[in-house]
Design an enzyme around this catalytic site. Structure first.
Site, mmCIF file in Angstrom:
data_model
loop_
_atom_site.group_PDB
_atom_site.id
_atom_site.type_symbol
_atom_site.label_atom_id
_atom_site.label_comp_id
_atom_site.label_asym_id
_atom_site.label_seq_id
_atom_site.Cartn_x
_atom_site.Cartn_y
_atom_site.Cartn_z
ATOM 1 N N ASP A 169 100.585 52.603 47.475
ATOM 2 C CA ASP A 169 99.190 52.290 47.197
ATOM 3 C C ASP A 169 98.966 52.619 45.725
ATOM 4 O O ASP A 169 99.771 53.327 45.102
ATOM 5 C CB ASP A 169 98.294 53.123 48.110
ATOM 6 C CG ASP A 169 96.825 52.991 47.757
ATOM 7 O OD1 ASP A 169 96.332 51.851 47.679
ATOM 8 O OD2 ASP A 169 96.179 54.036 47.532
ATOM 9 N N ASP B 230 95.341 53.108 43.650
ATOM 10 C CA ASP B 230 94.264 54.048 43.325
ATOM 11 C C ASP B 230 94.336 55.282 44.214
ATOM 12 O O ASP B 230 94.324 55.170 45.437
ATOM 13 C CB ASP B 230 92.901 53.380 43.502
ATOM 14 C CG ASP B 230 92.716 52.185 42.596
ATOM 15 O OD1 ASP B 230 92.522 52.392 41.391
ATOM 16 O OD2 ASP B 230 92.779 51.043 43.092
ATOM 17 N N ASP C 119 97.163 57.326 50.253
ATOM 18 C CA ASP C 119 96.269 58.490 50.196
ATOM 19 C C ASP C 119 95.115 58.410 51.172
ATOM 20 O O ASP C 119 94.227 59.275 51.139
ATOM 21 C CB ASP C 119 95.696 58.641 48.776
ATOM 22 C CG ASP C 119 94.620 57.602 48.474
ATOM 23 O OD1 ASP C 119 94.860 56.405 48.740
ATOM 24 O OD2 ASP C 119 93.545 57.979 47.972
#
Length: 231
Positions: free
Chosen positions: A9, A11, A171
């Site tokens: 991922d 961001d 995240d």
């Protein structure tokens, strides 16, 4: 021949983009005379791309957001955000070293993000690391996006990776749900933008620093998945 692959991922996982996302979000909010968000509020808004971030920010203020206004604000957000790249955004400590460890072990790498593809590509280019990824796939790359598992599996295919030897790093609940639905082990970082502890979403493993993302850890996760498939 497809190769083992590690998919990140963007961001809140690979790159800490929060300062610039917050600046662009607040640029949009100021344009419609809404109060600016603070860094703590940002965790409640990010994770599914700029469009959803704007929708969540308006909802937090109890304000309606029609389609035409949303499109106008999206254009404003993209203009502001891309003009400042890379701004204060930087890869997390240890992220590039972890990437190098997997590359040296024969893995390829890709990015699977709910950021728009051109924005993700531009960010990684301005950081000087875009060439390290065989594919950079965003929310608009395919006809589906995370948490749809096809966003991840199609990213793996585009990169030339082996989905049976793939690892996801993210995240958020969105990343974890995506990987689990695809049957792919997922390592969750606990320093990203989730507004709840990532442990609650049952990832394969949680790390607190990229120094903990090692090739032996990855191989252990892959062996566990292979064992489950064989049983």
């Amino acid at each position: 021949m497809s190769l083992p692959i590690i998919v990140f991922d963007l961001d809140g996982t690979l790159v800490d983009t929060a300062p610039d996302l917050l600046d662009s979000l607040n640029h949009c909010l100021r344009s419609v005379e809404l109060p600016a968000a603070d860094a703590g509020e940002l965790r409640k808004f990010v994770g599914s791309g700029a469009r959803v971030m704007l929708e969540r920010a308006f909802a937090a203020h109890g304000q309606p957001l029609g389609d035409s206004q949303l499109e106008a604000l999206m254009a404003l957000f993209i203009e502001h955000y891309t003009a400042g790249m890379p701004g204060r955004s930087r890869p997390y400590a240890g992220a590039l070293a972890a990437l190098s460890r997997f590359e040296e072990a024969g893995y390829i790498a890709a990015v699977c993000t709910n950021k728009m593809e051109r924005m993700a590509q531009r960010l990684l280019e301005t950081l000087g690391i875009a060439s390290r990824f065989k594919a950079i796939c965003g929310a608009d790359t395919f006809g589906h996006r995370k948490p749809d598992p096809r966003h991840l599996t199609d990213t793996i295919a585009r990169a030339g990776g082996d989905r049976d030897r793939a690892i996801m790093v993210g995240d958020s609940r969105t990343d974890i749900d995506t990987a689990r639905a695809a049957g792919i082990p997922v390592v969750a970082v606990d320093f990203g933008y989730s507004d709840e502890p990532v442990q609650a979403f049952a990832p394969s493993r949680v790390i607190t620093h990229f120094d903990d993302l090692t090739v032996p850890l990855g191989e252990t996760l892959l062996q566990a998945v292979a064992g489950e498939a064989a049983s």
